[in-house]
Write a protein that holds these residues in place. Sequence first.
Motif, PDB file in Angstrom:
ATOM      1  N   SER A  42       6.504  -9.443  -7.192  1.00 37.82           N
ATOM      2  CA  SER A  42       6.112  -9.831  -5.827  1.00 37.82           C
ATOM      3  C   SER A  42       4.748 -10.544  -5.852  1.00 37.82           C
ATOM      4  CB  SER A  42       6.095  -8.578  -4.936  1.00 37.82           C
ATOM      5  OG  SER A  42       5.786  -8.907  -3.622  1.00 37.82           O
ATOM      6  N   TRP A  43       3.858 -10.265  -4.900  1.00 37.89           N
ATOM      7  CA  TRP A  43       2.499 -10.848  -4.963  1.00 37.89           C
ATOM      8  C   TRP A  43       1.515  -9.855  -5.571  1.00 37.89           C
ATOM      9  CZ3 TRP A  43      -1.664  -8.790  -2.096  1.00 37.89           C
ATOM     10  CH2 TRP A  43      -1.327  -7.839  -1.124  1.00 37.89           C
ATOM     11  N   THR A  44       2.024  -8.660  -5.922  1.00 35.47           N
ATOM     12  CA  THR A  44       1.134  -7.562  -6.303  1.00 35.47           C
ATOM     13  C   THR A  44       1.204  -7.164  -7.780  1.00 35.47           C
ATOM     14  OG1 THR A  44       2.903  -6.045  -5.671  1.00 35.47           O
ATOM     15  CG2 THR A  44       1.257  -6.519  -3.993  1.00 35.47           C
ATOM     16  N   ALA A 134       4.525 -14.905   0.027  1.00 30.83           N
ATOM     17  CA  ALA A 134       5.101 -13.561   0.116  1.00 30.83           C
ATOM     18  C   ALA A 134       5.919 -13.304   1.387  1.00 30.83           C
ATOM     19  CB  ALA A 134       3.993 -12.530   0.003  1.00 30.83           C
ATOM     20  N   PHE A 135       5.513 -13.857   2.520  1.00 33.38           N
ATOM     21  CA  PHE A 135       6.148 -13.419   3.764  1.00 33.38           C
ATOM     22  C   PHE A 135       7.518 -14.044   4.011  1.00 33.38           C
ATOM     23  CE2 PHE A 135       1.541 -12.944   5.231  1.00 33.38           C
ATOM     24  CZ  PHE A 135       1.486 -11.629   4.819  1.00 33.38           C
ATOM     25  N   GLY A 136       7.738 -15.267   3.543  1.00 38.23           N
ATOM     26  CA  GLY A 136       9.019 -15.930   3.780  1.00 38.23           C
ATOM     27  C   GLY A 136       9.232 -16.172   5.268  1.00 38.23           C
ATOM     28  N   VAL A 146      -6.835 -15.677   5.752  1.00 45.04           N
ATOM     29  CA  VAL A 146      -8.152 -15.285   5.220  1.00 45.04           C
ATOM     30  C   VAL A 146      -7.979 -14.704   3.813  1.00 45.04           C
ATOM     31  CG1 VAL A 146      -8.243 -12.923   6.200  1.00 45.04           C
ATOM     32  CG2 VAL A 146     -10.358 -14.231   5.916  1.00 45.04           C
ATOM     33  N   ASP A 147      -6.826 -14.113   3.532  1.00 51.04           N
ATOM     34  CA  ASP A 147      -6.531 -13.524   2.217  1.00 51.04           C
ATOM     35  C   ASP A 147      -6.707 -14.524   1.066  1.00 51.04           C
ATOM     36  OD1 ASP A 147      -5.067 -12.636   4.477  1.00 51.04           O
ATOM     37  OD2 ASP A 147      -3.533 -11.664   3.288  1.00 51.04           O
ATOM     38  N   THR A 148      -6.439 -15.803   1.357  1.00 53.85           N
ATOM     39  CA  THR A 148      -6.432 -16.816   0.282  1.00 53.85           C
ATOM     40  C   THR A 148      -7.798 -16.958  -0.374  1.00 53.85           C
ATOM     41  OG1 THR A 148      -4.722 -17.942   1.563  1.00 53.85           O
ATOM     42  CG2 THR A 148      -5.680 -19.191  -0.244  1.00 53.85           C
ATOM     43  N   TYR A 208      -0.816 -12.085  11.531  1.00 49.04           N
ATOM     44  CA  TYR A 208       0.500 -11.643  11.060  1.00 49.04           C
ATOM     45  C   TYR A 208       0.485 -10.130  10.896  1.00 49.04           C
ATOM     46  CZ  TYR A 208       4.857 -11.366   8.450  1.00 49.04           C
ATOM     47  OH  TYR A 208       6.128 -11.041   8.043  1.00 49.04           O
ATOM     48  N   GLN A 209      -0.516  -9.621  10.175  1.00 50.02           N
ATOM     49  CA  GLN A 209      -0.592  -8.178   9.947  1.00 50.02           C
ATOM     50  C   GLN A 209      -1.609  -7.474  10.854  1.00 50.02           C
ATOM     51  OE1 GLN A 209      -0.561  -9.657   6.027  1.00 50.02           O
ATOM     52  NE2 GLN A 209      -0.058  -7.661   5.187  1.00 50.02           N
ATOM     53  N   GLY A 210      -2.381  -8.253  11.611  1.00 49.38           N
ATOM     54  CA  GLY A 210      -3.383  -7.655  12.480  1.00 49.38           C
ATOM     55  C   GLY A 210      -2.816  -7.351  13.860  1.00 49.38           C
ATOM     56  N   CYS A 216      -9.701  -7.885  14.605  1.00 50.42           N
ATOM     57  CA  CYS A 216     -10.166  -8.004  13.217  1.00 50.42           C
ATOM     58  C   CYS A 216      -9.324  -7.046  12.367  1.00 50.42           C
ATOM     59  CB  CYS A 216     -11.653  -7.653  13.142  1.00 50.42           C
ATOM     60  SG  CYS A 216     -12.300  -7.762  11.466  1.00 50.42           S
ATOM     61  N   TRP A 217      -8.373  -7.613  11.636  1.00 49.74           N
ATOM     62  CA  TRP A 217      -7.498  -6.836  10.751  1.00 49.74           C
ATOM     63  C   TRP A 217      -8.344  -6.327   9.570  1.00 49.74           C
ATOM     64  CZ3 TRP A 217      -4.657  -9.134   6.168  1.00 49.74           C
ATOM     65  CH2 TRP A 217      -3.790  -8.199   5.599  1.00 49.74           C
ATOM     66  N   SER A 218      -8.331  -5.027   9.353  1.00 48.06           N
ATOM     67  CA  SER A 218      -9.284  -4.436   8.397  1.00 48.06           C
ATOM     68  C   SER A 218      -9.132  -4.977   6.984  1.00 48.06           C
ATOM     69  CB  SER A 218      -9.120  -2.916   8.363  1.00 48.06           C
ATOM     70  OG  SER A 218      -9.318  -2.406   9.656  1.00 48.06           O
ATOM     71  N   ARG A 219      -7.886  -5.122   6.531  1.00 52.78           N
ATOM     72  CA  ARG A 219      -7.758  -5.587   5.146  1.00 52.78           C
ATOM     73  C   ARG A 219      -8.148  -7.062   5.019  1.00 52.78           C
ATOM     74  NH1 ARG A 219      -3.240  -3.533   4.132  1.00 52.78           N
ATOM     75  NH2 ARG A 219      -1.854  -5.266   3.701  1.00 52.78           N
ATOM     76  N   GLY A 220      -7.898  -7.831   6.064  1.00 48.83           N
ATOM     77  CA  GLY A 220      -8.365  -9.213   6.031  1.00 48.83           C
ATOM     78  C   GLY A 220      -9.884  -9.262   5.913  1.00 48.83           C
ATOM     79  N   ALA A 222     -11.734  -7.024   4.552  1.00 48.77           N
ATOM     80  CA  ALA A 222     -12.076  -6.616   3.182  1.00 48.77           C
ATOM     81  C   ALA A 222     -11.846  -7.763   2.197  1.00 48.77           C
ATOM     82  CB  ALA A 222     -11.241  -5.395   2.791  1.00 48.77           C
ATOM     83  N   TRP A 223     -10.734  -8.490   2.366  1.00 46.86           N
ATOM     84  CA  TRP A 223     -10.511  -9.663   1.494  1.00 46.86           C
ATOM     85  C   TRP A 223     -11.652 -10.667   1.679  1.00 46.86           C
ATOM     86  CZ3 TRP A 223      -7.447  -7.986  -1.916  1.00 46.86           C
ATOM     87  CH2 TRP A 223      -6.144  -7.535  -1.722  1.00 46.86           C
ATOM     88  N   ALA A 224     -12.104 -10.824   2.916  1.00 47.56           N
ATOM     89  CA  ALA A 224     -13.178 -11.798   3.186  1.00 47.56           C
ATOM     90  C   ALA A 224     -14.469 -11.389   2.477  1.00 47.56           C
ATOM     91  CB  ALA A 224     -13.408 -11.927   4.692  1.00 47.56           C
ATOM     92  N   ILE A 339      -0.440  -0.725  -4.537  1.00 50.28           N
ATOM     93  CA  ILE A 339      -0.962  -0.937  -5.889  1.00 50.28           C
ATOM     94  C   ILE A 339      -2.311  -1.676  -5.825  1.00 50.28           C
ATOM     95  CG2 ILE A 339       0.169  -3.142  -6.462  1.00 50.28           C
ATOM     96  CD1 ILE A 339      -0.006  -0.040  -8.741  1.00 50.28           C
ATOM     97  N   TYR A 340      -2.531  -2.468  -4.757  1.00 46.45           N
ATOM     98  CA  TYR A 340      -3.828  -3.173  -4.662  1.00 46.45           C
ATOM     99  C   TYR A 340      -4.930  -2.209  -4.260  1.00 46.45           C
ATOM    100  CZ  TYR A 340      -1.214  -4.118  -0.310  1.00 46.45           C
ATOM    101  OH  TYR A 340      -0.391  -4.025   0.799  1.00 46.45           O
ATOM    102  N   GLY A 341      -4.624  -1.246  -3.395  1.00 45.38           N
ATOM    103  CA  GLY A 341      -5.637  -0.233  -3.071  1.00 45.38           C
ATOM    104  C   GLY A 341      -6.030   0.527  -4.330  1.00 45.38           C
TER     105      GLY A 341
HETATM  106  N1  GLY Z   1      -1.182 -10.437   2.283  1.00 50.17           N
HETATM  107  C1  GLY Z   1      -2.065  -9.603   1.614  1.00 50.17           C
HETATM  108  C2  GLY Z   1      -2.169  -8.268   2.189  1.00 50.17           C
HETATM  109  O1  GLY Z   1      -1.197  -7.743   2.683  1.00 50.17           O
HETATM  110  O2  GLY Z   1      -3.218  -7.718   2.134  1.00 50.17           O
END
Ligand code: GLY
Length: 361
Positions: A42-44, A134-136, A146-148, A208-210, A216-220, A222-224, A339-341
Amino acid sequence: MSEPWAEAALARALDCVASRLGTVGYPHVTRNSRWVTSRDGSWTGGFWIGLCWAGYEERRDERFRSVAQRALEPFVGRASEARNHDLGMMFCPSAVKGFRVTGDPRYRGAALRAASSLAAQFNEEGRFIPGWGAFGGDDWSGAVLVDTLMSLPLLLWAAAESGEGRFRDVALAHGATSLSHHFRQGGSTVHVYRFDPTTGTPIGPGTYQGKSPTSCWSRGQAWAITGCAQLARLGAGEPYLEAAHRAASYYLDHLPSDQLPFWDFDATGPGEPKDSAAAAIASYGLLLLGENEPSLWEAGVKCLRALAEGAQAPRGHEAVLLHATVDLPHGIGIDESTIYGDYFFVRALQHLNKKSSGQLK
Ligand code: GLY
């Protein structure tokens, strides 16, 4: 000054990884506390491979190394994917790291191929890499995530490794677009910013995930923090350091007292789930920033310790960290493990322990 809690947390985390070395496929996220694996990574998948490299680095135990190498064999075939903005997230912890650890030129070659595939996706009109992959489903050709930011370090590595300036040009052009469209005045970030993919004209914020385009999506976030901190360390320049600091200030100022963020900074009511993966990613970024700023180092240690004490799974559990939220709006992975956490928790602990033992100057 050594941190016994951090050494114990790292030992427990690596014992957990060791207990999963026989896994078939790539651990991705858990469902009902059991790993769901992907066949192709996948992406992970790069984070699983990165965890195995971390285990090898720490313990010099050949089992970690051989699982990392076996998992990389099919994974490197994905370096040529033409529509995948996650290539940097996938190939930095796996192939770049594998090249550093083993010197194997096949890993260097795969990482350079992944960088070429990533750079080739650059939209010249809008000056961005689309957030497809990943999302299709929907058309992602004008959606910039922001993840990019977390994929751009691969391009800076490739520029230094190959001497080809195009990699750096694309990284800095996408980075500039992201800094000016994802970062709000107060330091919070937008998850998705939409552009017209043909003309490159900016359209507006989305998510998308926020929770919403204005949240402010928390993981976004954190990626920032961590993406910009890494880019600044790789010489991308002062704007990235400033952006990382602003994002870190917002993150720290809006944390609940247990230091574990809710899944979105605008979803803090009773029953809202936490995202330990966001906390792990942000802790690592705070420690990177903290190398030159003692208050951020202290904040990073505090966040990491809170994770170890409040979210590290007991021995015998399949994953390292509990209480991650993958994608609440789509009902995926709520109060589970990722797995990323796990990867960023281990990386942050390694970083802290290195500093404590004087290996980090
Ligand atoms: N798209 C990356 C994430 O879900 O954090």
